[in-house]
Design a protein around this motif. Structure first.
Motif, PDB file in Angstrom:
ATOM      1  N   PRO A  75       0.520  12.080   6.276  1.00  7.18           N
ATOM      2  CA  PRO A  75       0.190  13.407   5.765  1.00  7.18           C
ATOM      3  C   PRO A  75       1.221  13.995   4.803  1.00  7.18           C
ATOM      4  O   PRO A  75       0.903  14.882   4.019  1.00  7.18           O
ATOM      5  N   ASP A  76       2.466  13.505   4.846  1.00  2.16           N
ATOM      6  CA  ASP A  76       3.522  14.066   3.996  1.00  2.16           C
ATOM      7  C   ASP A  76       4.707  13.105   3.928  1.00  2.16           C
ATOM      8  O   ASP A  76       4.726  12.078   4.614  1.00  2.16           O
ATOM      9  N   GLU A  77       5.700  13.454   3.092  1.00  4.00           N
ATOM     10  CA  GLU A  77       6.857  12.585   2.905  1.00  4.00           C
ATOM     11  C   GLU A  77       7.696  12.452   4.171  1.00  4.00           C
ATOM     12  O   GLU A  77       8.319  11.425   4.409  1.00  4.00           O
TER      13      GLU A  77
ATOM     14  N   ALA B   9       8.489   4.513   7.597  1.00  4.57           N
ATOM     15  CA  ALA B   9       9.362   3.561   6.910  1.00  4.57           C
ATOM     16  C   ALA B   9      10.558   3.195   7.781  1.00  4.57           C
ATOM     17  O   ALA B   9      10.937   2.019   7.870  1.00  4.57           O
ATOM     18  N   GLY B  10      11.155   4.185   8.421  1.00  4.03           N
ATOM     19  CA  GLY B  10      12.296   3.921   9.287  1.00  4.03           C
ATOM     20  C   GLY B  10      11.943   3.005  10.445  1.00  4.03           C
ATOM     21  O   GLY B  10      12.709   2.113  10.803  1.00  4.03           O
ATOM     22  N   GLU B  11      10.768   3.207  11.029  1.00  2.00           N
ATOM     23  CA  GLU B  11      10.312   2.367  12.141  1.00  2.00           C
ATOM     24  C   GLU B  11      10.050   0.935  11.710  1.00  2.00           C
ATOM     25  O   GLU B  11      10.283  -0.006  12.465  1.00  2.00           O
ATOM     26  N   MET B  12       9.557   0.744  10.482  1.00  2.00           N
ATOM     27  CA  MET B  12       9.150  -0.582  10.024  1.00  2.00           C
ATOM     28  C   MET B  12      10.224  -1.322   9.228  1.00  2.00           C
ATOM     29  O   MET B  12      10.057  -2.508   8.938  1.00  2.00           O
TER      30      MET B  12
ATOM     31  N   GLU C 145      13.121  10.409  -1.527  1.00  2.00           N
ATOM     32  CA  GLU C 145      14.464  10.504  -0.945  1.00  2.00           C
ATOM     33  C   GLU C 145      14.478  10.364   0.571  1.00  2.00           C
ATOM     34  O   GLU C 145      15.277   9.597   1.123  1.00  2.00           O
ATOM     35  N   PRO C 146      13.595  11.064   1.320  1.00  2.00           N
ATOM     36  CA  PRO C 146      13.628  10.891   2.776  1.00  2.00           C
ATOM     37  C   PRO C 146      13.312   9.454   3.211  1.00  2.00           C
ATOM     38  O   PRO C 146      13.838   8.978   4.214  1.00  2.00           O
ATOM     39  N   VAL C 147      12.469   8.780   2.465  1.00  2.00           N
ATOM     40  CA  VAL C 147      12.122   7.393   2.794  1.00  2.00           C
ATOM     41  C   VAL C 147      13.332   6.495   2.557  1.00  2.00           C
ATOM     42  O   VAL C 147      13.669   5.652   3.395  1.00  2.00           O
ATOM     43  N   ILE C 148      14.007   6.670   1.440  1.00  2.00           N
ATOM     44  CA  ILE C 148      15.197   5.870   1.133  1.00  2.00           C
ATOM     45  C   ILE C 148      16.266   6.097   2.199  1.00  2.00           C
ATOM     46  O   ILE C 148      16.889   5.148   2.685  1.00  2.00           O
ATOM     47  N   ARG C 149      16.458   7.346   2.600  1.00  2.75           N
ATOM     48  CA  ARG C 149      17.438   7.645   3.664  1.00  2.75           C
ATOM     49  C   ARG C 149      17.026   7.010   4.989  1.00  2.75           C
ATOM     50  O   ARG C 149      17.862   6.497   5.727  1.00  2.75           O
TER      51      ARG C 149
ATOM     52  N   ALA D  53       8.759   8.929   5.819  1.00  6.85           N
ATOM     53  CA  ALA D  53      10.114   8.531   6.205  1.00  6.85           C
ATOM     54  C   ALA D  53      10.130   7.984   7.626  1.00  6.85           C
ATOM     55  O   ALA D  53      10.771   6.967   7.903  1.00  6.85           O
ATOM     56  N   GLY D  54       9.403   8.637   8.533  1.00  2.28           N
ATOM     57  CA  GLY D  54       9.350   8.163   9.914  1.00  2.28           C
ATOM     58  C   GLY D  54       8.755   6.775  10.020  1.00  2.28           C
ATOM     59  O   GLY D  54       9.304   5.895  10.693  1.00  2.28           O
TER      60      GLY D  54
END
Length: 111
Positions: free
Chosen positions: A61-63, A70-73, A92-96, A67-68
């Motif tokens: 639903p949103d960035e 992406a971090g899990e995977m 940016e949140p995904v990269i972090r 990020a959540g």
């Protein structure tokens, strides 16, 4: 018309992905699509490749949710691309979240 951009922090790893892909290595990637109302637990398609690896399409639903996910995977991926977000700022949140361990591409569109 759109293009996928990779930040400076991803250049080396995305070049490595390209080489590994060209050499036929089994790789896994995720394409995360920001879409209002999407549920990443339900809006997910996984394609297992015959030669190994997988391609995963996930609606979020949103960035922040991107990020959540992406971090899990991150530990099982060699590439992430983010679609439908706010552009480079939205990535940016995904990269972090992946701690720069996976190259993250983000779309840019010509309007």
């Amino acid at each position: 018309m759109g293009a996928v951009y990779y930040g400076f922090e991803s250049l080396t790893s995305v070049a490595s992905y390209k080489t590994r892909f060209e050499n036929g290595e089994a790789l896994s990637e995720a394409f995360i699509i920001v879409h209002e109302g999407a549920d990443p637990e339900v809006d997910r398609v996984v394609h297992e490749k015959d030669a190994g690896g997988r391609t995963t399409f996930i609606g979020v639903p949103d960035e922040g949710a991107a990020a959540g996910v992406a971090g899990e995977m991150a530990g099982e991926l060699q590439l992430i691309e983010l679609y439908g977000g706010e552009g480079p700022e939205g990535a940016e949140p995904v990269i972090r979240a992946v701690n720069e361990s996976v190259p993250v591409g983000v779309t840019g569109y010509r309007r």
